[in-house]
Design a protein around this motif. Structure first.
Motif, mmCIF file in Angstrom:
data_model
loop_
_atom_site.group_PDB
_atom_site.id
_atom_site.type_symbol
_atom_site.label_atom_id
_atom_site.label_comp_id
_atom_site.label_asym_id
_atom_site.label_seq_id
_atom_site.Cartn_x
_atom_site.Cartn_y
_atom_site.Cartn_z
ATOM 1 N N UNK A 285 0.817 -1.226 0.000
ATOM 2 C CA UNK A 285 0.000 0.000 0.000
ATOM 3 C C UNK A 285 0.845 1.267 0.000
ATOM 4 N N UNK A 286 1.969 1.240 0.728
ATOM 5 C CA UNK A 286 2.796 2.446 0.837
ATOM 6 C C UNK A 286 3.919 2.492 -0.209
ATOM 7 N N UNK A 287 4.174 1.351 -0.860
ATOM 8 C CA UNK A 287 5.205 1.303 -1.917
ATOM 9 C C UNK A 287 4.633 0.551 -3.113
ATOM 10 N N UNK A 288 3.387 0.853 -3.464
ATOM 11 C CA UNK A 288 2.690 0.055 -4.484
ATOM 12 C C UNK A 288 3.480 -0.022 -5.788
ATOM 13 N N UNK A 289 4.004 1.137 -6.224
ATOM 14 C CA UNK A 289 4.687 1.131 -7.530
ATOM 15 C C UNK A 289 5.914 0.224 -7.528
ATOM 16 N N UNK A 290 6.713 0.331 -6.448
ATOM 17 C CA UNK A 290 7.921 -0.511 -6.397
ATOM 18 C C UNK A 290 7.564 -1.989 -6.311
ATOM 19 N N UNK A 291 6.549 -2.295 -5.521
ATOM 20 C CA UNK A 291 6.152 -3.704 -5.363
ATOM 21 C C UNK A 291 5.609 -4.254 -6.688
ATOM 22 N N UNK A 292 4.815 -3.426 -7.367
ATOM 23 C CA UNK A 292 4.245 -3.863 -8.642
ATOM 24 C C UNK A 292 5.355 -4.076 -9.666
ATOM 25 N N UNK A 293 6.298 -3.153 -9.674
ATOM 26 C CA UNK A 293 7.405 -3.278 -10.624
ATOM 27 C C UNK A 293 8.170 -4.583 -10.376
ATOM 28 N N UNK A 294 8.449 -4.856 -9.102
ATOM 29 C CA UNK A 294 9.109 -6.119 -8.706
ATOM 30 C C UNK A 294 8.342 -7.315 -9.257
ATOM 31 N N UNK A 295 7.031 -7.317 -8.981
ATOM 32 C CA UNK A 295 6.196 -8.464 -9.363
ATOM 33 C C UNK A 295 6.132 -8.608 -10.880
ATOM 34 N N UNK A 296 5.989 -7.460 -11.567
ATOM 35 C CA UNK A 296 5.859 -7.529 -13.026
ATOM 36 C C UNK A 296 7.171 -7.980 -13.667
ATOM 37 N N UNK A 297 8.290 -7.568 -13.102
ATOM 38 C CA UNK A 297 9.589 -8.002 -13.637
ATOM 39 C C UNK A 297 9.698 -9.520 -13.498
ATOM 40 N N UNK A 298 9.319 -10.019 -12.330
ATOM 41 C CA UNK A 298 9.377 -11.470 -12.104
ATOM 42 C C UNK A 298 8.401 -12.220 -13.019
ATOM 43 N N UNK A 299 7.247 -11.620 -13.219
ATOM 44 C CA UNK A 299 6.182 -12.241 -14.032
ATOM 45 C C UNK A 299 6.608 -12.313 -15.506
#
Ligand code: NAD
Ligand code: G6P
Ligand code: MN
Length: 432
Positions: free
Chosen positions: A254-268
């Motif tokens: 919630x507080x670092x949504x963009x970084x977390x999403x970027x992490x997940x999308x890179x892995x995906x």
């Protein structure tokens, strides 16, 4: 004393068995019934035999039963623990992959994935509670099944069964505080919701030292072992100091949504990569190979690769605290009853509480900062609409719930993804 564990074929089962073995002197468990369904029979047998070997090796007076007959198991139980996964790991992988393929966080308890897991799980837990009302009406239900907050609230509001929800994540906050202080004689007072919790006060040597220790807390958290399944992107000390409370690992979504999403999308990797659920499947395969070894009679170290480490400490400590009425302070999911005055009394919150044989009594906290109150209000309303949708099967309610969730994209896309999800999970959504 009879204990029933529903979802007994889980790879976490050796954790809870170890917990009962270690506490046997104060917690005389004489029967443990591991319950699963046909689809989990093989896992139940493998992990169940390990559980039997563990108990035998420990030399305690306790019998482990394995069964697919839930009602037979529930008869006369004192405590029922739940750790099941409706739709198995394949359903979790869909909960992760479908949102990611639309550029949203794909996670088992947060965002779209957590919402879908609630739709599948709530009807099943209410069925279990109904069986309990008939077969063991005074038993406590200790819920570990995710999304723990919503699953627990459904039981608390829509059945007569006494229920407490648990999560292992708060233990990491406590361990971090202990590491930071080099002393265990403190009280860390936490409040919020499951996977949306903050450490609010740190009482030590006569004072609440949380405000002046926040920077130290952040540094220690950033450097120490945290929950396995959430990427440990370091917290920014300034941000946490502005907040004035210590967030849990899951707050990163919630507080670092963009970084977390970027992490997940890179892995995906556009669909070519693996999600956490797929990684867990591999860990599980390794674990079950170990469990098959007839010479193994202890919980293997490799189980620490799962995110739920320390689960048994939470579950068994809680059962022992209720059974012995020892007034231990624990962080649990229980009914609000005025603890957070801006939320309904019958909302389930996660909070530090004193455990008694009448259940948890939440500690009183100083009013939360307005930002936290507003966030919790939104998150709790999302949860309550989700519970309502899971029970009624009402599509409008589902869209309303999703519209409130900060991790879900809004507008036509919400409907598109919901339709895709309903289609993908059809076998486990009889109301949809
Ligand atoms: P898993 O996929 O191994 O499932 C556990 C067992 O549940 C399986 O053997 C499966 O066959 C069985 N099952 C499925 N539907 C069932 C039903 N209707 N009745 C009885 N058994 C059923 O899952 P896991 O990874 O061991 O996790 C189990 C649950 O615990 C999940 O809901 C997970 O989210 C939750 N969990 C919670 C926390 C927490 O902090 N609260 C931590 C880790 C895991
Ligand atoms: C965490 C949480 C759970 C979560 C789980 C996932 O620590 O507290 O609620 O769902 O572990 O672990 P896994 O190994 O399945 O990814
Ligand atoms: Mn959890």
């Amino acid at each position: 004393m009879k204990i029933v564990t529903i979802g007994g074929g889980s790879s976490y089962t050796p954790e809870i068995i170890e917990g009962f073995i270690n506490r046997h002197k104060n917690l005389p468990v004489s029967e443990i019934w591991l319950v699963d369904i046909e689809a989990g029979k093989k896992k139940l047998e493998t992990v169940g035999r390990l559980a039997q070997r563990m108990v035998e090796k420990a030399g305690i007076n306790c019998k482990v039963h394995l069964t697919l007959n839930r009602r037979e198991a529930l008869k006369g139980a004192s405590f029922v623990t739940t750790q099941f996964r409706v739709g198995l790991m394949e359903a979790r992988i869909l909960d992760e992959r479908i949102p990611l393929s639309h550029g949203m966080i794909g996670q088992e308890t947060n965002g779209f994935g957590g919402f879908m897991k609630a739709l599948r799980t709530i009807p099943v837990i209410l069925d279990i509670a109904k069986d309990m009302e008939e077969l063991c009406p005074n038993a406590w239900l200790i819920n570990f099944t995710n999304p723990s907050s919503m699953v627990t609230e459904a039981v608390q509001r829509f059945s007569k069964i006494k229920c407490v929800g648990l999560c292992n994540v708060p233990i990491y906050l406590v361990k971090t505080a202990e590491q930071m202080l080099g002393d265990s004689n403190f009280l860390l007072h936490c409040v919020g919701m499951n996977h949306y919790l903050w450490a609010r006060h740190l009482y030590y040597k006569g004072n609440d030292i949380l405000p002046e220790k926040l920077a130290d807390f952040v540094r220690t958290t950033n450097e120490s072992e945290q929950v396995r399944n959430v990427k440990n992107i370091p917290w920014d000390v300034n941000f946490v100091q502005h907040l004035g409370m210590m967030p849990v690992s899951y707050h990163r979504y919630y507080y670092m949504t963009e970084q977390m999403l970027e992490e997940e999308l890179t892995k995906f990797d556009g669909g070519k990569g693996k999600t956490r659920g797929q990684e867990v499947k591999e860990v599980e395969e390794k674990l079950f190979k170990l469990y098959e070894d007839p010479d193994l009679a202890v919980k293997p170290k490799e189980l620490e690769e799962r995110g739920g480490t320390y689960y048994s400490d939470a579950a068994c400590d809680l059962i022992q605290a209720i059974y012995t009425n020892n007034h231990q302070i624990m962080i649990v999911n229980t009914q609000n009853n005025g603890t957070l005055p801006f939320l309904p009394d019958d909302a389930t919150i996660e909070t530090s509480a004193m455990i008694t044989d009448a259940g948890p009594i939440p500690l009183k906290a100083t009013a939360l900062p307005i930002i936290a109150q507003t966030e919790l209000h939104i998150m709790k309303t999302f949860e309550r609409l989700t519970i309502e949708a899971a029970i009624s099967g009402n599509y409008d309610t589902a869209i309303q719930a999703l519209t409130l969730n900060p991790l879900v994209k809004k507008g036509e896309i919400t409907r598109q993804v919901l339709n895709e999800m309903i289609q993908a999970h059809k076998a486990h959504l009889p109301k949809w």
